[in-house]
Design an enzyme around this catalytic site. Structure first.
Site, mmCIF file in Angstrom:
data_model
loop_
_atom_site.group_PDB
_atom_site.id
_atom_site.type_symbol
_atom_site.label_atom_id
_atom_site.label_comp_id
_atom_site.label_asym_id
_atom_site.label_seq_id
_atom_site.Cartn_x
_atom_site.Cartn_y
_atom_site.Cartn_z
ATOM 1 N N GLY A 45 -2.697 -0.960 -1.339
ATOM 2 C CA GLY A 45 -3.427 -2.070 -0.735
ATOM 3 C C GLY A 45 -3.567 -1.858 0.759
ATOM 4 O O GLY A 45 -2.738 -1.172 1.378
ATOM 5 N N GLN A 50 -5.270 -3.928 9.516
ATOM 6 C CA GLN A 50 -4.463 -2.716 9.673
ATOM 7 C C GLN A 50 -5.285 -1.570 10.263
ATOM 8 O O GLN A 50 -4.734 -0.565 10.696
ATOM 9 C CB GLN A 50 -3.848 -2.292 8.326
ATOM 10 N N CYS A 94 4.857 -0.954 3.292
ATOM 11 C CA CYS A 94 3.594 -1.286 3.942
ATOM 12 C C CYS A 94 3.125 -0.067 4.720
ATOM 13 O O CYS A 94 3.936 0.599 5.351
ATOM 14 C CB CYS A 94 3.808 -2.464 4.886
ATOM 15 N N LEU A 95 1.824 0.218 4.658
ATOM 16 C CA LEU A 95 1.306 1.401 5.362
ATOM 17 C C LEU A 95 1.437 1.257 6.880
ATOM 18 O O LEU A 95 1.390 2.251 7.589
ATOM 19 C CB LEU A 95 -0.154 1.662 4.966
ATOM 20 N N HIS A 136 0.827 -9.798 -0.628
ATOM 21 C CA HIS A 136 1.182 -9.007 0.556
ATOM 22 C C HIS A 136 -0.053 -8.824 1.456
ATOM 23 O O HIS A 136 0.030 -8.990 2.679
ATOM 24 C CB HIS A 136 1.751 -7.658 0.081
ATOM 25 N N GLU A 137 -1.199 -8.507 0.851
ATOM 26 C CA GLU A 137 -2.415 -8.245 1.634
ATOM 27 C C GLU A 137 -2.982 -9.528 2.246
ATOM 28 O O GLU A 137 -3.439 -9.514 3.390
ATOM 29 C CB GLU A 137 -3.469 -7.539 0.787
ATOM 30 N N HIS A 140 -1.236 -10.321 5.363
ATOM 31 C CA HIS A 140 -1.724 -9.554 6.512
ATOM 32 C C HIS A 140 -2.833 -10.312 7.238
ATOM 33 O O HIS A 140 -2.891 -10.321 8.464
ATOM 34 C CB HIS A 140 -2.296 -8.199 6.054
HETATM 35 NI NI NI Z 1 1.025 -4.015 4.213
#
Ligand code: NI
Length: 172
Positions: A45, A50, A94-95, A136-137, A140
């Protein structure tokens, strides 16, 4: 085009994103870049913030890479419209926080509404990994990270590690 993913800590990851007014070709290209960046990472995701674009847009694909039937999913203005009472814990990453993982407890099932890349409204319920990922997304987009569910001490430890990593990468 693969774009650079912003790493925590960064104020852009802490900023509430703006709703998308219309689905333009430019935004569809951004969504395609997001998917390409996510798959390359690899991740399941990614939120537009991000990549430094402060708009309510997320992409996901929670199918295992070895399953060979990708399900790239693009959501403009995603909204979680209902959550199950039942919750479960899952080790999230998380990226924007590479190599950091922690158990987070979230509702098991959620119902989500969004606008798809064709500009059409969609409503669907998700469970399993998809449910975790979409929550989670969407977090963000509200400037929230999975470490916000941890104790302040744990959060500080992770943030300190990330600052060190960013210095080593010469990114802040
Ligand atoms: Ni994340």
């Amino acid at each position: 085009m693969i774009r650079q993913i912003i790493l925590h800590p960064d104020t852009r990851l802490r900023t509430k994103c703006e709703p998308v007014a219309n689905i333009t070709d430019e935004r569809r290209r951004l969504a395609a870049d997001m998917l390409e960046t996510m798959y390359a990472a690899p991740g399941i995701g990614l939120a537009a913030s991000q990549l430094g674009v402060m708009e309510r847009l997320i992409v996901m694909d929670c199918i295992k890479p070895d399953e060979n039937n990708p399900q790239p999913t693009i959501m403009f203005n995603p909204q979680i419209i209902s959550r199950s009472d039942e919750t479960f814990s899952y080790e999230e990453g998380c990226l924007s926080l590479p190599e950091q993982f922690a158990e987070v407890c979230r509702p098991t099932e959620v119902e989500v509404s969004w606008i798809n890349e064709g500009g059409n409204p969609v409503e669907r319920s998700f469970d399993g990994l998809w449910a975790i990922c979409v929550q989670h997304e969407v977090d963000h987009l509200d400037g929230k990270l999975f470490i916000d569910y941890l104790t302040p001490v744990r959060r500080q430890i992770i943030t300190r590690k990330m600052k060190k990593m960013k210095r080593e990468l010469d990114r802040g």
